[in-house]
Design a protein around this motif. Structure first.
Motif, mmCIF file in Angstrom:
data_model
loop_
_atom_site.group_PDB
_atom_site.id
_atom_site.type_symbol
_atom_site.label_atom_id
_atom_site.label_comp_id
_atom_site.label_asym_id
_atom_site.label_seq_id
_atom_site.Cartn_x
_atom_site.Cartn_y
_atom_site.Cartn_z
ATOM 1 N N GLY A 145 0.806 -1.214 0.000
ATOM 2 C CA GLY A 145 0.000 0.000 0.000
ATOM 3 C C GLY A 145 0.840 1.266 0.000
ATOM 4 N N ARG A 148 0.252 7.410 -0.333
ATOM 5 C CA ARG A 148 -0.407 8.512 -1.031
ATOM 6 C C ARG A 148 -1.714 8.018 -1.665
ATOM 7 N NH1 ARG A 148 4.455 9.756 -4.960
ATOM 8 N NH2 ARG A 148 4.400 7.464 -4.909
ATOM 9 N N PRO A 149 -2.852 8.602 -1.272
ATOM 10 C CA PRO A 149 -4.144 8.151 -1.818
ATOM 11 C C PRO A 149 -4.198 8.208 -3.347
ATOM 12 C CG PRO A 149 -4.499 9.571 0.079
ATOM 13 C CD PRO A 149 -3.035 9.626 -0.231
ATOM 14 N N VAL A 150 -3.653 9.258 -3.948
ATOM 15 C CA VAL A 150 -3.715 9.382 -5.398
ATOM 16 C C VAL A 150 -2.948 8.261 -6.086
ATOM 17 C CG1 VAL A 150 -1.711 10.947 -5.511
ATOM 18 C CG2 VAL A 150 -3.391 10.950 -7.365
ATOM 19 N N ARG A 152 -2.382 5.246 -4.774
ATOM 20 C CA ARG A 152 -3.108 3.985 -4.558
ATOM 21 C C ARG A 152 -4.196 3.816 -5.611
ATOM 22 N NH1 ARG A 152 -2.943 5.369 1.026
ATOM 23 N NH2 ARG A 152 -5.150 5.931 1.013
ATOM 24 N N GLN A 153 -4.920 4.898 -5.886
ATOM 25 C CA GLN A 153 -5.986 4.811 -6.889
ATOM 26 C C GLN A 153 -5.416 4.654 -8.295
ATOM 27 O OE1 GLN A 153 -9.420 7.319 -6.731
ATOM 28 N NE2 GLN A 153 -9.267 7.648 -4.525
ATOM 29 N N PHE A 171 -9.475 13.939 -7.499
ATOM 30 C CA PHE A 171 -8.431 14.764 -6.878
ATOM 31 C C PHE A 171 -8.364 16.173 -7.483
ATOM 32 C CE2 PHE A 171 -7.187 10.367 -6.247
ATOM 33 C CZ PHE A 171 -6.906 10.352 -4.888
ATOM 34 N N GLU A 178 -1.647 16.331 -5.725
ATOM 35 C CA GLU A 178 -2.537 15.216 -6.045
ATOM 36 C C GLU A 178 -3.166 15.402 -7.425
ATOM 37 O OE1 GLU A 178 -4.082 13.604 -1.726
ATOM 38 O OE2 GLU A 178 -5.145 15.281 -2.634
#
Length: 234
Positions: A145, A148-150, A152-153, A171, A178
């Motif tokens: 994992g 950074r959320p961006v 991961r997506q 984002f 992002e």
């Protein structure tokens, strides 16, 4: 595999797909590290193919490199494969050569950093040029994992297929960095699908974004060079 061996990975174990590599810094620790791994295998009810198991090795192949007690070294078979490739004489052939080199080296950075999302994506992008997106996805490098959320997506989009527009929308009102990364990887995804016009829209947008214009992030420079190589005006 990452979930089942999470506490060991990076310490005394490396995992890639169905490969397990038990590593010990000291010879005295070898038995302990092996016991730890087999206890976890027993716990999750996983069996090993004994024909493919090797023990007490000071040197051996793991993925596409040779592992030795001091680290990694090149696999002679892969080096010979490179020497047999004809010299490139056009930009397209240079790009294909780069893709082959990435394919040969794939997994080495991920073996050192199991959460290297971008290494996985760029490996896919290079192999998509060489084999096509569908075939490249079959051998997609799986990693842990990314914080950074961006990313991961973006990783999930490249790995499983997805809608780049949804990535950008998710984002568009977030942090400047992002939005930059969402636009860049949306464009690169389109490019891997041979949709050049849509790729241009998003990669140019990443360059013209506040982060793309002001940041000294090397990825911002990469996006600009990407546009220059394709004669896309910024």
């Amino acid at each position: 595999m990452d979930q089942q061996f999470g506490e060991q990975i990076g310490n005394n174990l490396e995992v890639y797909m169905d490969y397990l590599f038990i590593k010990s810094v000291e010879e005295d620790h070898m038995l302990r590290d092996t016991v730890d791994t087999f206890q976890q295998l027993w716990k999750i009810i996983m069996k090993l193919n004994l024909r493919k198991c090797s023990f007490r090795m000071e040197e051996g192949k793991f993925l596409w490199v040779i592992v030795i007690k001091d680290g990694f070294k090149a696999n002679p078979e892969k080096v010979q494969a490179i020497s047999l490739i004809p010299p490139p004489i056009s930009l397209k052939e240079v790009q294909k050569l780069k893709a082959r080199l990435v394919a040969i080296n794939r997994g080495r950075d991920v073996a050192q950093n199991p959460n290297d999302t971008e290494e996985s994506i760029w490996c896919f992008l290079c192999e998509a040029q060489l084999y096509g997106a569908a075939e490249a996805r079959k051998q997609f490098l799986e990693v842990g994992g990314d914080p950074r959320p961006v990313m991961r997506q973006a990783y999930n989009m490249f790995k499983d297929g997805g809608d780049p527009e949804k990535l950008v929308d998710a984002f568009s009102k977030g942090r400047e960095s992002e939005y930059f990364y969402a636009s860049l990887y949306a464009g690169l995804y389109y490019e891997s699908q041979n949709e050049a016009d849509k790729a241009k829209v998003h990669i140019v947008a990443s360059c013209n974004s506040p982060y793309g214009q002001r940041s000294d992030d090397y990825m911002a420079s990469l996006a600009k060079v990407h546009c220059m190589c394709r004669n896309w005006e910024l």
